[in-house]
Design a protein around this motif. Sequence first.
Motif: not given
Length: 388
Positions: A259-276
């Motif tokens: 579980v990773v806290g981005l500090g911003s909206d995950p919907a706006a995340w453009t980086g990698p999204r591993p399934p785990n």
Amino acid sequence: MRVVLTCMPFYSHLVPVVVPVAKALARAGHQVAVATANAMADELARAGVAHLPLPNVRTLAELMAEPAVAASPGMPDDPEGRSRAARARTDAGPLTSAFAGSLAGVFARDLIERCATWRPDLIVRECNEFGGYLAAERLGIRHAVLDIAPGSALNLTAVLDALNGEREHLGLAPVRDPWHPHRCLVAGFVPPRWYTAELPPVRCYRLDPPESAPVCAPAPGRPLVVAGLGSVAATVLPESTHLLELMVTALGRVPCSAVVGLGSDPAAWTGPRPPNVRLMAFTPQRVLLESAALLLSHGGFGGVAEAIRTATPMVVLPLFSDQPYNAATVAELGLGRRLDLDGLSAETLAEVCAEVVADDGYQRRADGMARQAQACPDLDALAADLAR
């Protein structure tokens, strides 16, 4: 007794320590209020703690909106980029100096004005907030320190001139002793073993988990890893997005549930999204660490202290402020690994995370440190010590 607690207007400074201490003082029958910026009113209301709003104290976001601050070395608008950001991490930094200088002066003047009617017997400040110290000196009342970032005391020599400048503005004589702000009761929140000889003497207390905190059970056979950079790094460091991408990529290669806290909206995340890897704006870190096998972080002391309490091994990637000290101490005590960012690859980070999770030695030493933390007196004992 009437007690004012002072706090920088940061969630990570207010909620984990200052609010629980305020509640312990209230349980002991004392009148308590927290003095900080107007922006923290909702958090204090949710906690049921009285607020003394300081109208001229600004949040970090408000400070970063000022061009002179945003363009300082290591800040997001620094025209010389990451090279200067890396160098800025090696010294006290522009915000650290300001916290003990001009920002502390603003805080102190607002607080002195509020104290004219509230009339505290004691001021208790978190260690990054110097306005409470200046106000106590000007008002001639005692003060104490909540040591929410032990390594920050190593900056006291570097900020002495700034602090003396604010003392002069308030009609106070300068001090030559850089440890003067800590010549009082200093309350720590990790076991005494954390404190090295280069830090001021402390009395250590126990921070208990929230009474309603549920335990998050990890998937069978998949250790839980909690990761993030806290609530400050994304605001002040231009390389924080790159580092988050590195962390997410690395955890995607580790046999775990992360579980990773981005500090911003995950919907706006453009980086990698591993399934785990689950991406969240902010993680319920205090809850998740109850059952986590690893904390991967920048080494902010709030997260480190929670990992100690919950016996969670750590991998630390220090960025600024007291974080290099925290990372070095984690490594020295055998509670985890420190990794420097220069040249760090996702492959290396994944290997180290997997190694720490698999090595029973890290867990055994974390268990021992957690037992030492549990043996410390609780916050009710701190309230009694503050009254004495």
